[in-house]
Design a protein around this motif. Structure first.
Motif, mmCIF file in Angstrom:
data_model
loop_
_atom_site.group_PDB
_atom_site.id
_atom_site.type_symbol
_atom_site.label_atom_id
_atom_site.label_comp_id
_atom_site.label_asym_id
_atom_site.label_seq_id
_atom_site.Cartn_x
_atom_site.Cartn_y
_atom_site.Cartn_z
ATOM 1 N N ARG A 225 0.847 -1.194 0.000
ATOM 2 C CA ARG A 225 0.000 0.000 0.000
ATOM 3 C C ARG A 225 0.880 1.241 0.000
ATOM 4 O O ARG A 225 1.905 1.293 0.693
ATOM 5 N N ARG A 226 0.447 2.232 -0.777
ATOM 6 C CA ARG A 226 1.126 3.525 -0.823
ATOM 7 C C ARG A 226 0.095 4.625 -0.597
ATOM 8 O O ARG A 226 -0.988 4.602 -1.187
ATOM 9 N N ASP A 227 0.425 5.591 0.260
ATOM 10 C CA ASP A 227 -0.454 6.723 0.547
ATOM 11 C C ASP A 227 0.317 8.022 0.424
ATOM 12 O O ASP A 227 1.454 8.134 0.918
ATOM 13 N N SER A 247 -6.086 11.597 1.287
ATOM 14 C CA SER A 247 -5.013 10.706 0.861
ATOM 15 C C SER A 247 -5.304 10.084 -0.489
ATOM 16 O O SER A 247 -6.454 9.716 -0.785
ATOM 17 N N ALA A 248 -4.265 9.966 -1.298
ATOM 18 C CA ALA A 248 -4.320 9.178 -2.524
ATOM 19 C C ALA A 248 -3.771 7.800 -2.179
ATOM 20 O O ALA A 248 -2.585 7.660 -1.838
ATOM 21 N N THR A 249 -4.616 6.784 -2.220
ATOM 22 C CA THR A 249 -4.279 5.449 -1.729
ATOM 23 C C THR A 249 -4.258 4.447 -2.875
ATOM 24 O O THR A 249 -5.176 4.411 -3.695
ATOM 25 N N LYS A 250 -3.214 3.634 -2.896
ATOM 26 C CA LYS A 250 -3.126 2.536 -3.858
ATOM 27 C C LYS A 250 -2.679 1.286 -3.113
ATOM 28 O O LYS A 250 -1.649 1.289 -2.440
ATOM 29 N N THR A 259 -8.991 -7.978 -4.699
ATOM 30 C CA THR A 259 -9.195 -6.795 -5.526
ATOM 31 C C THR A 259 -8.230 -5.684 -5.132
ATOM 32 O O THR A 259 -8.145 -5.303 -3.961
ATOM 33 N N ASP A 260 -7.498 -5.182 -6.113
ATOM 34 C CA ASP A 260 -6.625 -4.032 -5.864
ATOM 35 C C ASP A 260 -7.465 -2.773 -5.658
ATOM 36 O O ASP A 260 -8.615 -2.685 -6.099
ATOM 37 N N ILE A 261 -6.866 -1.789 -4.977
ATOM 38 C CA ILE A 261 -7.566 -0.551 -4.663
ATOM 39 C C ILE A 261 -6.741 0.630 -5.133
ATOM 40 O O ILE A 261 -5.533 0.707 -4.876
ATOM 41 N N SER A 262 -7.370 1.548 -5.820
ATOM 42 C CA SER A 262 -6.774 2.832 -6.167
ATOM 43 C C SER A 262 -7.856 3.878 -5.954
ATOM 44 O O SER A 262 -8.692 4.106 -6.827
ATOM 45 N N GLU A 263 -7.857 4.478 -4.755
ATOM 46 C CA GLU A 263 -8.969 5.320 -4.336
ATOM 47 C C GLU A 263 -8.462 6.547 -3.589
ATOM 48 O O GLU A 263 -7.290 6.635 -3.203
#
Length: 399
Positions: A225-227, A247-250, A259-263
């Motif tokens: 995870r990257r924020d 935050s921009a979260t991936k 499921t990957d998340i990019s939110e």
């Protein structure tokens, strides 16, 4: 329910020994922030009635009551610029009818606040909890299980003369579920950021976080995870404080079925104390279930069944907490919760809860607390369970 999660008793024991050693070597002139004793020890006794102990669907509920008894203690010592503290609460919970739900719960919090002569300071924190919690299944069901969580956090801050502060941090998390080992999870996070005090009321910040974790599925699901965080704090004085994070979260997974998340995630809160007797806190949070669960374990959310487990992949939570001091010895409190989120790649979950209670402290050594709370949870638009929990707890402490 009879399976016991792996508990790092060594870590808890080392924490207790470290705090004890610090207390022993504390100089005789060490002072606390008040004139009260820095130590306390006590015992508690409580009785709780649960209208749906197995968290089953309406029409199949089974009610039961349980007795809780245990010990508590703590220390809060300041010596020079440093402060060491610890709080321990251990309980034995015995049900009247369903002995399979008998359990032992505990909450341990300890740490050190440190500061140098110049502008360098930081914190060390260790939190460990064990309690019964409610989980959602992918098939739309509910189960109750022992849950253990541990969290170790270390932060350091360096303040520059231009009212700019540099922050770095490390966080280690562990979550274990007795009845579902495939939900066991570990995560390590490093963070860095900068904060800028704009005038006397506004503080702005920017930072990054990088996390790596593993969930014990078969095969193991490795997560990354990257924020990128933007934060703001606005304090209008002692009465009102606003906090915001965007935050921009991936988040990526090695398991193909995950499921990957990019939110965009974030949090917003408002603490307000209009009078000396009344205060409340209003908050809204949008984040993944794991982040919300650990935030709950750290801060507490007033839920009726201990640490509220968030099973959603991504969810939004609204919360309201209020307290009113009726007299110097009696206070009233209330809370509201609502959470909506997605489960896996499809499906949804909605959780609602509310509660009221009061505390009576006739002396510094005696306390009586009573509360009643209501929860309902639905999965995919169908009610998963409804429950009402009522209870009272008495405490006797010596300081």
């Amino acid at each position: 329910m009879n399976r016991t999660p792996r508990i790092d008793r060594g870590a808890i024991f080392r924490l207790a020994i470290s705090i004890g050693c610090l207390a022993v070597v504390t100089p005789a002139g060490a002072q606390t922030t008040t004139d009260a004793s820095p130590y306390y020890i006590g015992a508690s006794l409580g009785y709780t009635h649960d209208s749906n102990v197995n968290r089953t669907r309406p029409g199949s509920e089974v009610a039961d009551s349980y007795l809780s008894y245990g010990v508590l203690g703590g220390v809060n010592l300041r010596f020079g610029r440093q402060r060491v503290f610890a709080d321990v609460d251990a309980q034995v919970n015995r049900y009247q009818e369903i002995s399979g739900l008998n359990n032992k719960s505990y909450a341990v919090t300890g740490g050190l606040d440190w500061e140098t002569i110049e502008t360098l300071s930081g914190t060390l924190r260790y939190i460990a909890r064990n309690n019964l919690a409610t989980f959602s299944t992918g098939a739309g069901g509910i189960f109750v299980s022992d849950q253990q969580s541990q969290q170790f956090a270390a932060t350091a801050r360096y303040g520059l003369p231009s009212q700019v502060t540099l922050d770095i941090g490390y966080d280690h998390r562990l979550l274990e579920v007795a009845s579902a080992s495939d939900r066991d999870f570990t995560q390590d996070t490093v963070s860095a950021g900068v904060r800028w005090a704009v005038g006397g009321k506004l503080t702005l910040g920017a930072g990054v976080r990088a996390s790596r974790g593993e969930q014990q599925t078969v095969p193991v699901d490795e997560t990354r995870r990257r924020d990128i965080d933007l934060t703001a704090t606005y304090a209008t004085g002692s009465f009102s404080t606003f906090n915001a994070r965007l935050s921009a979260t991936k988040e990526t997974h090695s398991l193909a079925t995950a499921t990957d998340i990019s939110e965009t995630t974030g949090a917003l809160s408002w603490s307000y104390r209009p009078t000396g007797r009344f205060s409340f806190n209003l908050s809204a949070t949008r984040d993944t279930g794991r982040e919300s669960t650990f935030s709950t374990a750290t801060a507490g959310d007033g839920s009726t069944d201990g640490v509220a487990v968030d099973s959603t992949r991504l969810g939004t939570t609204f919360a309201l907490d209020g307290q009113y001091e009726l007299t110097g010895k009696i206070s009233l409190n209330g809370n509201l919760r609502q959470r909506k989120g997605t489960l896996g790649s499809s499906g949804s979950e909605t959780f609602r809860g509310y509660g009221v209670g009061f505390s009576y402290l006739p002396t510094r050594s005696v306390a009586l607390r009573c509360s009643v709370g209501r929860e309902d949870r639905s999965i995919g638009g169908t009610t998963a369970y409804e429950v009402t929990i009522t209870g009272c707890t008495g405490e006797l402490t010596f300081r």
